[in-house]
Design an enzyme around this catalytic site. Structure first.
Site, PDB file in Angstrom:
ATOM      1  N   ARG A  36       0.850  -1.182   0.000  1.00  0.00           N
ATOM      2  CA  ARG A  36       0.000   0.000   0.000  1.00  0.00           C
ATOM      3  C   ARG A  36       0.884   1.230   0.000  1.00  0.00           C
ATOM      4  NH1 ARG A  36      -4.444   1.185   4.595  1.00  0.00           N
ATOM      5  NH2 ARG A  36      -2.600   1.599   5.810  1.00  0.00           N
ATOM      6  N   THR A  65      -0.909   7.596  -0.917  1.00  0.00           N
ATOM      7  CA  THR A  65      -2.210   7.483  -1.596  1.00  0.00           C
ATOM      8  C   THR A  65      -3.076   6.378  -0.987  1.00  0.00           C
ATOM      9  OG1 THR A  65      -1.408   5.843  -3.175  1.00  0.00           O
ATOM     10  CG2 THR A  65      -1.119   8.170  -3.776  1.00  0.00           C
ATOM     11  N   ASP A  82       0.831  -2.335  12.381  1.00  0.00           N
ATOM     12  CA  ASP A  82       1.243  -2.776  11.050  1.00  0.00           C
ATOM     13  C   ASP A  82       1.551  -4.277  11.088  1.00  0.00           C
ATOM     14  OD1 ASP A  82       3.017  -3.434   8.784  1.00  0.00           O
ATOM     15  OD2 ASP A  82       2.840  -1.298   8.361  1.00  0.00           O
ATOM     16  N   ASP A 100       5.036  -5.436   9.636  1.00  0.00           N
ATOM     17  CA  ASP A 100       6.156  -5.053  10.508  1.00  0.00           C
ATOM     18  C   ASP A 100       6.201  -5.908  11.767  1.00  0.00           C
ATOM     19  OD1 ASP A 100       7.121  -3.147   8.802  1.00  0.00           O
ATOM     20  OD2 ASP A 100       6.217  -1.448   9.830  1.00  0.00           O
TER      21      ASP A 100
HETATM   22  C1  PRP Z   1      -1.083  -4.252   4.671  1.00  0.00           C
HETATM   23  C2  PRP Z   1      -1.960  -5.459   4.862  1.00  0.00           C
HETATM   24  C3  PRP Z   1      -2.808  -5.447   3.619  1.00  0.00           C
HETATM   25  C4  PRP Z   1      -2.992  -3.980   3.374  1.00  0.00           C
HETATM   26  C5  PRP Z   1      -4.363  -3.596   3.849  1.00  0.00           C
HETATM   27  O1  PRP Z   1      -0.057  -4.520   3.814  1.00  0.00           O
HETATM   28  O2  PRP Z   1      -1.246  -6.642   5.054  1.00  0.00           O
HETATM   29  O3  PRP Z   1      -2.217  -6.082   2.512  1.00  0.00           O
HETATM   30  O4  PRP Z   1      -1.995  -3.303   4.142  1.00  0.00           O
HETATM   31  O5  PRP Z   1      -4.632  -2.280   3.556  1.00  0.00           O
HETATM   32  P1  PRP Z   1      -5.757  -1.854   2.524  1.00  0.00           P
HETATM   33  O6  PRP Z   1      -6.966  -2.658   2.839  1.00  0.00           O
HETATM   34  O7  PRP Z   1      -5.926  -0.396   2.813  1.00  0.00           O
HETATM   35  O8  PRP Z   1      -5.241  -2.089   1.142  1.00  0.00           O
HETATM   36  P2  PRP Z   1       1.094  -3.449   3.494  1.00  0.00           P
HETATM   37  O9  PRP Z   1       0.711  -2.613   2.328  1.00  0.00           O
HETATM   38  O10 PRP Z   1       1.449  -2.725   4.748  1.00  0.00           O
HETATM   39  O11 PRP Z   1       2.276  -4.343   2.988  1.00  0.00           O
HETATM   40  P3  PRP Z   1       3.137  -5.452   3.759  1.00  0.00           P
HETATM   41  O12 PRP Z   1       2.218  -6.634   3.977  1.00  0.00           O
HETATM   42  O13 PRP Z   1       4.201  -5.737   2.774  1.00  0.00           O
HETATM   43  O14 PRP Z   1       3.650  -4.882   5.051  1.00  0.00           O
HETATM   44  N1  URA Z   2      -2.199  -2.483   7.134  1.00  0.00           N
HETATM   45  C1  URA Z   2      -1.814  -2.882   8.367  1.00  0.00           C
HETATM   46  O1  URA Z   2      -0.849  -3.649   8.511  1.00  0.00           O
HETATM   47  N2  URA Z   2      -2.498  -2.425   9.425  1.00  0.00           N
HETATM   48  C2  URA Z   2      -3.551  -1.596   9.308  1.00  0.00           C
HETATM   49  O2  URA Z   2      -4.139  -1.218  10.333  1.00  0.00           O
HETATM   50  C3  URA Z   2      -3.933  -1.191   8.021  1.00  0.00           C
HETATM   51  C4  URA Z   2      -3.237  -1.647   6.953  1.00  0.00           C
END
Ligand code: PRP
Ligand code: URA
Length: 211
Positions: free
Chosen positions: A106, A110, A202, A205
């Site tokens: 994400r 944006t 997160d 993370d």
């Molecule tokens: C997080 C999560 C989802 C997304 C959800 O991933 O694991 O994939 O955000 O958010 P959304 O519903 O607003 O799209 P992130 O983009 O942080 O990537 P990561 O899993 O690589 O940390």
């Molecule tokens: N992605 C995450 O990992 N946590 C949130 O709360 C939203 C998006």
């Protein structure tokens, strides 16, 4: 939330474990173990509609007929990265499942999903897909992932997450009314940074220790 395809999976063990997943003092090791366990418990619930067929077997005593899951070709698809944290738990229940991968992150400003990887098994039409990601926040990533699976030919998809925000549920259920969505918890809202409140922070993370 009043969408026919949205389901909260309620179970005391899931609620208990989800509490410790949310808690910020839970260690990285425990966090991963708990995510695995909740994913396993949820997978048990969402596979209740699997059909059975009778086969003949021999016990040490005699021949008999007994039931096995009938020819389901399950493909587990984690949305990278955080979805990976749910894979091992589900594979404990369905060890024969194939595993596809969808790489999406994400954009921090944006909040739109950016795609960087897509690999799933061929012959999608007759397979049962279980798409997994711990977080359904704005819904952008899950909607994009389901779009990609359908474009590749997937007809049968379920989406499983740990925590959903109302905004994400609405977006996903409207975009993919044919995909059943299962969550362990439905939270209050998103904050100004697109994080789920109260949420768990997160997920990627916390799973991989990258803060
Ligand atoms: C997080 C999560 C989802 C997304 C959800 O991933 O694991 O994939 O955000 O958010 P959304 O519903 O607003 O799209 P992130 O983009 O942080 O990537 P990561 O899993 O690589 O940390
Ligand atoms: N992605 C995450 O990992 N946590 C949130 O709360 C939203 C998006």
């Amino acid at each position: 939330m009043n969408f026919e395809n949205f389901h909260i999976i309620k179970h005391p063990l899931i609620e208990h474990k989800l509490t410790y997943i949310r808690e910020k003092h839970t260690s990285k090791k425990e966090f991963k173990e708990l995510v695995d366990e909740v994913a396993l418990l949820m997978a048990y619930e969402i596979t209740k509609d699997f059909s059975l067929q009778e086969i003949e077997i021999s016990t040490p005593i005699c021949k008999t007929k007994s039931k096995v899951v009938s020819g389901k070709k399950v493909v587990l698809v984690p949305i990278l990265r955080a979805g990976l944290g749910m894979v091992d738990g589900i594979l404990k229940l369905i060890p024969s499942a194939r595993v596809g991968h969808i790489g999406l992150y994400r954009d921090e400003k944006t909040l739109k999903p950016v795609s960087y990887y897509f690999k799933i098994p061929s012959n999608c039409e007759d397979r049962e897909f279980i798409l997994v990601d711990p977080m359904l926040a704005t819904g952008g990533s899950a909607v994009a992932a389901a779009d990609m699976l359908k474009k590749a030919g997937a007809k049968n998809i379920k989406f499983m997450c740990l925590i959903a925000a109302p905004e994400g549920v609405e977006k996903f259920c409207k975009a993919h009314p044919d995909v059943k969505v299962y969550a362990a918890g439905l939270d209050e809202k998103l904050n100004e940074h697109g994080y789920i409140v109260p949420g768990l922070g997160d997920a990627g993370d916390r799973l991989f220790g990258t803060k």
